[in-house]
Design an enzyme around this catalytic site. Structure first.
Site, short mmCIF file in Angstrom:
data_model
loop_
_atom_site.label_atom_id
_atom_site.label_comp_id
_atom_site.label_asym_id
_atom_site.label_seq_id
_atom_site.Cartn_x
_atom_site.Cartn_y
_atom_site.Cartn_z
N ASN A 41 0.94 -1.23 -0.44
CA ASN A 41 0.09 0.31 -0.21
C ASN A 41 0.80 1.35 0.04
O ASN A 41 1.67 1.32 0.92
CB ASN A 41 -1.04 0.14 1.26
CG ASN A 41 -0.13 -0.46 2.84
OD1 ASN A 41 1.04 -1.06 2.59
ND2 ASN A 41 -1.02 0.46 3.25
N ILE A 42 0.30 2.73 -0.40
CA ILE A 42 1.36 4.00 -1.19
C ILE A 42 0.53 4.66 -0.77
O ILE A 42 -0.68 4.66 -1.09
CB ILE A 42 1.70 4.26 -2.30
CG1 ILE A 42 3.30 2.44 -2.71
CG2 ILE A 42 2.36 4.81 -2.81
CD1 ILE A 42 3.31 2.29 -4.18
N GLU A 43 0.69 5.62 0.54
CA GLU A 43 -0.37 6.55 1.27
C GLU A 43 -0.09 7.61 0.74
O GLU A 43 1.49 7.99 0.66
CB GLU A 43 -0.41 5.97 2.29
CG GLU A 43 -1.13 5.02 3.03
CD GLU A 43 -1.52 4.87 4.04
OE1 GLU A 43 -0.95 5.95 4.83
OE2 GLU A 43 -2.66 4.48 5.28
N CYS A 52 -4.09 0.71 -2.85
CA CYS A 52 -3.97 -0.20 -1.46
C CYS A 52 -3.30 -1.57 -2.17
O CYS A 52 -2.26 -1.29 -3.53
CB CYS A 52 -5.22 -1.53 -1.87
SG CYS A 52 -6.66 -1.46 -0.88
N GLU A 54 -3.55 -4.46 -3.29
CA GLU A 54 -3.29 -5.23 -4.34
C GLU A 54 -3.46 -4.34 -5.13
O GLU A 54 -3.18 -4.63 -6.89
CB GLU A 54 -4.92 -5.64 -4.00
CG GLU A 54 -5.44 -6.68 -2.85
CD GLU A 54 -5.46 -6.38 -1.63
OE1 GLU A 54 -5.00 -4.74 -1.33
OE2 GLU A 54 -6.79 -6.61 -0.72
N CYS A 85 -10.36 -4.74 -0.03
CA CYS A 85 -11.51 -3.47 -0.06
C CYS A 85 -12.59 -3.81 -1.06
O CYS A 85 -11.66 -5.03 -2.13
CB CYS A 85 -10.56 -2.87 0.32
SG CYS A 85 -10.32 -1.39 -1.25
N CYS A 88 -10.51 -2.56 -4.22
CA CYS A 88 -9.86 -3.32 -4.26
C CYS A 88 -10.50 -4.96 -5.24
O CYS A 88 -9.85 -5.94 -6.55
CB CYS A 88 -8.29 -4.27 -4.07
SG CYS A 88 -7.78 -3.19 -3.39
N1 THU Z 1 -4.75 -1.31 2.77
C1 THU Z 1 -4.72 -2.35 1.86
O1 THU Z 1 -3.64 -2.13 1.18
N2 THU Z 1 -5.32 -3.45 1.65
C2 THU Z 1 -6.50 -3.56 1.25
O2 THU Z 1 -7.22 -5.04 1.10
C3 THU Z 1 -7.13 -2.85 2.24
C4 THU Z 1 -6.52 -2.21 2.85
C5 THU Z 1 -4.27 -0.33 3.10
C6 THU Z 1 -4.88 0.69 2.26
C7 THU Z 1 -4.69 2.39 3.30
O3 THU Z 1 -3.18 2.30 2.99
C8 THU Z 1 -3.77 0.91 4.67
O4 THU Z 1 -5.08 -0.31 4.38
C9 THU Z 1 -5.48 1.49 6.37
O5 THU Z 1 -6.59 1.65 5.60
#
Ligand code: THU
Length: 130
Positions: A41-43, A52, A54, A85, A88
């Protein structure tokens, strides 16, 4: 054999950029050609613009020339059996089928395996657009 897929997902966690949620996630996909593509995941500071693990992995698969997903592993450092999520699930459905296995993991291995069809029943797909 899914151990290599699990290990790719776990290693991907090390590349995450999750300073805001502090919720590191890794994902790995196996394409129909056998290759594995991983992502984290990259915020970003503008929170809704992050994405996310995925989604990162799907981007890697597409740019490597892949189109079909055979198997997926998802792992979150702070949650056992973290499920993809909703967004995804839809993105995975673009390149996978209802029988595609999604392995939900903890840091030691796969704890549960479900299908994409179980996660996304009645999926909206390209048939709807014809
Ligand atoms: N996140 C994912 O990378 N994949 C998922 O299936 C659920 C959520 C990440 C998104 C965000 O960076 C962090 O988890 C919190 O929601």
């Amino acid at each position: 054999m899914s151990k290599d897929l699990f290990e790719a997902a776990r290693n991907a966690i090390g590349r995450c950029h999750a300073p805001y949620s502090q919720f590191p996630v890794g994902a790995a996909l196996r394409g129909d050609d056998g290759r594995i593509h991983a992502g984290a995941n990259i915020e970003v500071a503008s929170f809704p613009e992050g994405w996310c693990a995925e989604t990162t992995a799907i981007g890697h698969m597409i740019m490597a020339g892949g189109r079909r997903i055979e198997e997926v592993a998802v792992i979150a450092e702070k949650k056992v059996a973290c499920t993809p999520c909703g967004g995804c699930r839809q993105r995975l459905a673009e390149f996978a089928g209802p029988d595609t296995k999604i392995h939900l993991c903890d840091m030691n291995g796969i704890v549960q395996t479900v299908t994409l069809g179980e996660l996304l029943p009645y999926a909206f797909d390209s048939d709807a657009l014809t």
